[in-house]
Design a protein around this motif. Structure first.
Motif, PDB file in Angstrom:
ATOM      1  N   ASP A 171      -7.674  15.099 -10.417  1.00 39.26           N
ATOM      2  CA  ASP A 171      -7.290  14.736 -11.792  1.00 39.26           C
ATOM      3  C   ASP A 171      -7.222  13.228 -11.987  1.00 39.26           C
ATOM      4  OD1 ASP A 171      -6.985  17.482 -12.350  1.00 39.26           O
ATOM      5  OD2 ASP A 171      -4.915  17.442 -11.605  1.00 39.26           O
ATOM      6  N   HIS A 172      -8.183  12.509 -11.390  1.00 41.67           N
ATOM      7  CA  HIS A 172      -8.328  11.056 -11.567  1.00 41.67           C
ATOM      8  C   HIS A 172      -7.140  10.264 -11.035  1.00 41.67           C
ATOM      9  CE1 HIS A 172     -11.780  12.028 -14.049  1.00 41.67           C
ATOM     10  NE2 HIS A 172     -11.020  12.804 -14.800  1.00 41.67           N
ATOM     11  N   ARG A 173      -6.361  10.879 -10.180  1.00 37.74           N
ATOM     12  CA  ARG A 173      -5.256  10.159  -9.548  1.00 37.74           C
ATOM     13  C   ARG A 173      -5.766   9.465  -8.279  1.00 37.74           C
ATOM     14  NH1 ARG A 173      -1.006  15.104  -9.585  1.00 37.74           N
ATOM     15  NH2 ARG A 173      -2.907  16.103  -8.852  1.00 37.74           N
ATOM     16  N   SER A 174      -5.010   8.504  -7.793  1.00 32.24           N
ATOM     17  CA  SER A 174      -5.447   7.776  -6.602  1.00 32.24           C
ATOM     18  C   SER A 174      -4.238   7.149  -5.918  1.00 32.24           C
ATOM     19  CB  SER A 174      -6.456   6.682  -6.969  1.00 32.24           C
ATOM     20  OG  SER A 174      -5.871   5.709  -7.808  1.00 32.24           O
ATOM     21  N   PHE A 175      -4.430   6.730  -4.675  1.00 34.00           N
ATOM     22  CA  PHE A 175      -3.405   5.985  -3.952  1.00 34.00           C
ATOM     23  C   PHE A 175      -4.094   4.985  -3.035  1.00 34.00           C
ATOM     24  CE2 PHE A 175      -4.092  10.070  -1.799  1.00 34.00           C
ATOM     25  CZ  PHE A 175      -4.418   9.680  -0.505  1.00 34.00           C
ATOM     26  N   ARG A 198       5.804  -2.761   4.180  1.00 29.58           N
ATOM     27  CA  ARG A 198       5.639  -2.589   2.734  1.00 29.58           C
ATOM     28  C   ARG A 198       4.982  -1.271   2.347  1.00 29.58           C
ATOM     29  NH1 ARG A 198       6.730  -6.543  -0.625  1.00 29.58           N
ATOM     30  NH2 ARG A 198       6.860  -4.679  -1.882  1.00 29.58           N
ATOM     31  N   ASN A 199       4.686  -0.400   3.306  1.00 28.85           N
ATOM     32  CA  ASN A 199       4.036   0.866   2.984  1.00 28.85           C
ATOM     33  C   ASN A 199       5.069   1.930   2.643  1.00 28.85           C
ATOM     34  OD1 ASN A 199       1.758   0.206   5.706  1.00 28.85           O
ATOM     35  ND2 ASN A 199       1.623  -0.450   3.598  1.00 28.85           N
ATOM     36  N   SER A 200       4.752   2.754   1.643  1.00 25.43           N
ATOM     37  CA  SER A 200       5.678   3.803   1.229  1.00 25.43           C
ATOM     38  C   SER A 200       5.714   4.944   2.229  1.00 25.43           C
ATOM     39  CB  SER A 200       5.250   4.344  -0.142  1.00 25.43           C
ATOM     40  OG  SER A 200       5.186   3.307  -1.098  1.00 25.43           O
ATOM     41  N   LEU A 201       4.556   5.249   2.811  1.00 27.84           N
ATOM     42  CA  LEU A 201       4.403   6.391   3.697  1.00 27.84           C
ATOM     43  C   LEU A 201       3.627   5.954   4.928  1.00 27.84           C
ATOM     44  CD1 LEU A 201       4.446   9.561   4.128  1.00 27.84           C
ATOM     45  CD2 LEU A 201       2.280   9.597   2.892  1.00 27.84           C
ATOM     46  N   LEU A 202       4.051   6.391   6.097  1.00 27.93           N
ATOM     47  CA  LEU A 202       3.368   6.038   7.339  1.00 27.93           C
ATOM     48  C   LEU A 202       2.619   7.254   7.867  1.00 27.93           C
ATOM     49  CD1 LEU A 202       6.154   3.941   9.132  1.00 27.93           C
ATOM     50  CD2 LEU A 202       4.350   3.163   7.569  1.00 27.93           C
ATOM     51  N   LEU A 203       1.301   7.102   8.048  1.00 30.53           N
ATOM     52  CA  LEU A 203       0.468   8.165   8.596  1.00 30.53           C
ATOM     53  C   LEU A 203       0.132   7.817  10.042  1.00 30.53           C
ATOM     54  CD1 LEU A 203      -1.187  10.757   8.323  1.00 30.53           C
ATOM     55  CD2 LEU A 203      -3.087   9.358   7.457  1.00 30.53           C
ATOM     56  N   ARG A 246      -7.781  -7.640  10.753  1.00 32.59           N
ATOM     57  CA  ARG A 246      -7.061  -7.894   9.513  1.00 32.59           C
ATOM     58  C   ARG A 246      -6.866  -6.563   8.802  1.00 32.59           C
ATOM     59  NH1 ARG A 246      -7.157 -12.341  11.528  1.00 32.59           N
ATOM     60  NH2 ARG A 246      -7.504 -14.363  10.557  1.00 32.59           N
ATOM     61  N   PRO A 247      -5.831  -6.435   7.980  1.00 27.06           N
ATOM     62  CA  PRO A 247      -5.674  -5.195   7.217  1.00 27.06           C
ATOM     63  C   PRO A 247      -6.848  -4.969   6.283  1.00 27.06           C
ATOM     64  CG  PRO A 247      -3.648  -6.477   7.195  1.00 27.06           C
ATOM     65  CD  PRO A 247      -4.711  -7.364   7.779  1.00 27.06           C
ATOM     66  N   ASN A 248      -7.261  -3.739   6.163  1.00 29.77           N
ATOM     67  CA  ASN A 248      -8.264  -3.334   5.186  1.00 29.77           C
ATOM     68  C   ASN A 248      -7.615  -2.371   4.212  1.00 29.77           C
ATOM     69  OD1 ASN A 248     -10.949  -4.460   6.200  1.00 29.77           O
ATOM     70  ND2 ASN A 248     -10.174  -3.441   8.038  1.00 29.77           N
ATOM     71  N   LEU A 249      -7.870  -2.560   2.936  1.00 32.04           N
ATOM     72  CA  LEU A 249      -7.305  -1.694   1.911  1.00 32.04           C
ATOM     73  C   LEU A 249      -8.396  -0.859   1.270  1.00 32.04           C
ATOM     74  CD1 LEU A 249      -4.878  -4.115   0.019  1.00 32.04           C
ATOM     75  CD2 LEU A 249      -4.327  -2.497   1.824  1.00 32.04           C
ATOM     76  N   GLY A 250      -8.063   0.389   0.983  1.00 31.44           N
ATOM     77  CA  GLY A 250      -8.996   1.259   0.278  1.00 31.44           C
ATOM     78  C   GLY A 250      -8.271   2.088  -0.749  1.00 31.44           C
ATOM     79  N   ILE A 251      -8.913   2.325  -1.882  1.00 34.39           N
ATOM     80  CA  ILE A 251      -8.347   3.185  -2.920  1.00 34.39           C
ATOM     81  C   ILE A 251      -8.903   4.594  -2.712  1.00 34.39           C
ATOM     82  CG2 ILE A 251      -8.181   3.622  -5.395  1.00 34.39           C
ATOM     83  CD1 ILE A 251      -8.476   0.626  -5.849  1.00 34.39           C
ATOM     84  N   ALA A 308       0.846  -1.183   0.000  1.00 34.96           N
ATOM     85  CA  ALA A 308       0.000   0.000   0.000  1.00 34.96           C
ATOM     86  C   ALA A 308       0.886   1.239   0.000  1.00 34.96           C
ATOM     87  CB  ALA A 308      -0.926   0.003   1.216  1.00 34.96           C
ATOM     88  N   ASP A 309       0.342   2.340  -0.492  1.00 35.28           N
ATOM     89  CA  ASP A 309       1.107   3.587  -0.504  1.00 35.28           C
ATOM     90  C   ASP A 309       1.179   4.195   0.894  1.00 35.28           C
ATOM     91  OD1 ASP A 309       1.505   3.719  -3.411  1.00 35.28           O
ATOM     92  OD2 ASP A 309      -0.662   3.964  -3.480  1.00 35.28           O
ATOM     93  N   VAL A 310       0.060   4.114   1.621  1.00 39.64           N
ATOM     94  CA  VAL A 310      -0.030   4.743   2.936  1.00 39.64           C
ATOM     95  C   VAL A 310      -0.484   3.712   3.958  1.00 39.64           C
ATOM     96  CG1 VAL A 310      -1.070   6.605   4.300  1.00 39.64           C
ATOM     97  CG2 VAL A 310      -0.683   6.911   1.833  1.00 39.64           C
ATOM     98  N   GLY A 311       0.284   3.578   5.042  1.00 37.91           N
ATOM     99  CA  GLY A 311      -0.112   2.706   6.143  1.00 37.91           C
ATOM    100  C   GLY A 311      -0.513   3.545   7.337  1.00 37.91           C
TER     101      GLY A 311
END
Length: 330
Positions: free
Chosen positions: A208-212, A240-245, A198-203, A163-166
């Protein structure tokens, strides 16, 4: 993704195919009663192969498939015919899956790309036919190689969420609520610890139609790096996350201290996690007016931060902008 359907760890017993034996056949035709050796080689045994599939998010499909066997290679035959190759077996897995040897714990490989294929158990080689063993002094060898046996053993497949953000926080920090607001994910939300098992993933849609991709992962407690609470099950996915929030509610007794405890748990589990970009979201910020928020701001740790409320929508747009800025390195 329903939490009951998220499986991130399976143990499977894999058996690759035996190689076929080489042939000891001799050429025999009507006018050639004493032809030389023409035994063909045996076919290779089937491999057990892991293949990445970006459409999969879980190892659920392997939960009840404990034994996986590839096909055996066929024996060689006369006229230098090679035996048929054993059937390869493909195991589809989500991206971010690690394959480990169950006995040694050794990491064999990691699948990170769609369509990537790696051999988990290699099939046995086919034996050479007697044609390979003829020589000037032995023109009619009466032997051929047997095929090699395949491999077998227990393997572990372990998924680390890509995921991009954890989202990092104590139980009830508002992680699941945020994910439900910014994406179409529907995690279970309740006012008690460890609602998220369990982990939950969301888009998350952006301009401009971008997403993460954002991952809501079970909350940390102090001592998680030793396995307390949901401990290691949670921390494995954070890698595995690119960015930690980091998420801390504004009514916390000491926001800076709580952030420090969370950061320390990551450090004790894997010091490399400290190299990841970090943001801080102060949740439930609709509880205080602007004057009190400014007082709180003076006590915050030195990390990019934003005050948000998932209920009122306060600061959500600013949070998305901050996340995108760090993901795109603008």
């Amino acid at each position: 993704m329903a939490s009951d359907n998220f499986v991130d760890y399976v143990k499977i017993h894999c058996t690759s195919g035996n190689g076929g034996g080489g042939s000891t056949h001799y050429r025999r035709e009507k006018y050639i009663p004493k032809g030389g050796p023409d035994g063909g080689d045996g076919g290779r045994g089937g491999h057990v192969i892991i293949r990445g599939n970006k459409q999969l998010w879980t190892l659920l499909h392997l939960k009840y498939q404990k034994h996986i066997k590839a096909g055996h290679g066929a024996h060689g035959s006369g006229n230098l015919k090679t035996g048929a190759q054993g059937k390869d077996i493909y195991i589809e897995v989500p991206l971010g899956t690690l394959a480990k040897d169950e006995d040694t714990g050794e990491v064999l490989f990691e699948i990170t790309e769609d369509g990537e294929e790696r051999i988990l158990q290699r099939g046995g080689r086919g034996g050479l036919g007697n044609n390979h063993f003829k020589s000037a002094t032995n023109q009619t060898p009466r032997y051929a190689q047997p095929g090699e046996e395949g491999e077998e053993g227990w393997k572990i497949l372990e998924l680390k969420v890509l995921a991009d953000v954890g989202l990092v926080g104590f139980p009830n920090a508002g992680k699941s609520t945020l994910l439900s607001v910014v994406s179409a994910a529907k995690p279970e939300i309740a006012n008690y610890p460890f609602t998220t098992l369990r982990p939950n993933l969301g888009i998350v849609s952006y301009r401009d139609h971008r997403s993460f991709i954002m991952a809501d992962i079970p909350g940390i407690i102090e001592g998680a790096h030793t396995g307390k609470g949901l401990g290691l099950r949670f921390l494995r996915h954070i890698e595995r996350n690119s960015l930690l929030l980091f998420m801390v509610p504004i009514d916390s007794e000491d926001i800076k201290k709580e952030y420090g405890v969370l950061l320390n748990e990551l450090k004790l589990y894997n010091p490399e996690l400290l190299h990841k970009d970090r943001l801080l979201a102060i949740t439930k910020s609709d509880m205080l007016d602007d004057e009190l928020i400014e007082q709180v701001r003076k006590e915050l740790p030195e990390v990019p931060h934003v005050f948000i409320s998932s209920v009122s929508g306060k600061g959500i747009v600013d949070l998305k902008d901050l996340i995108w800025k760090h993901l795109s390195n603008d």
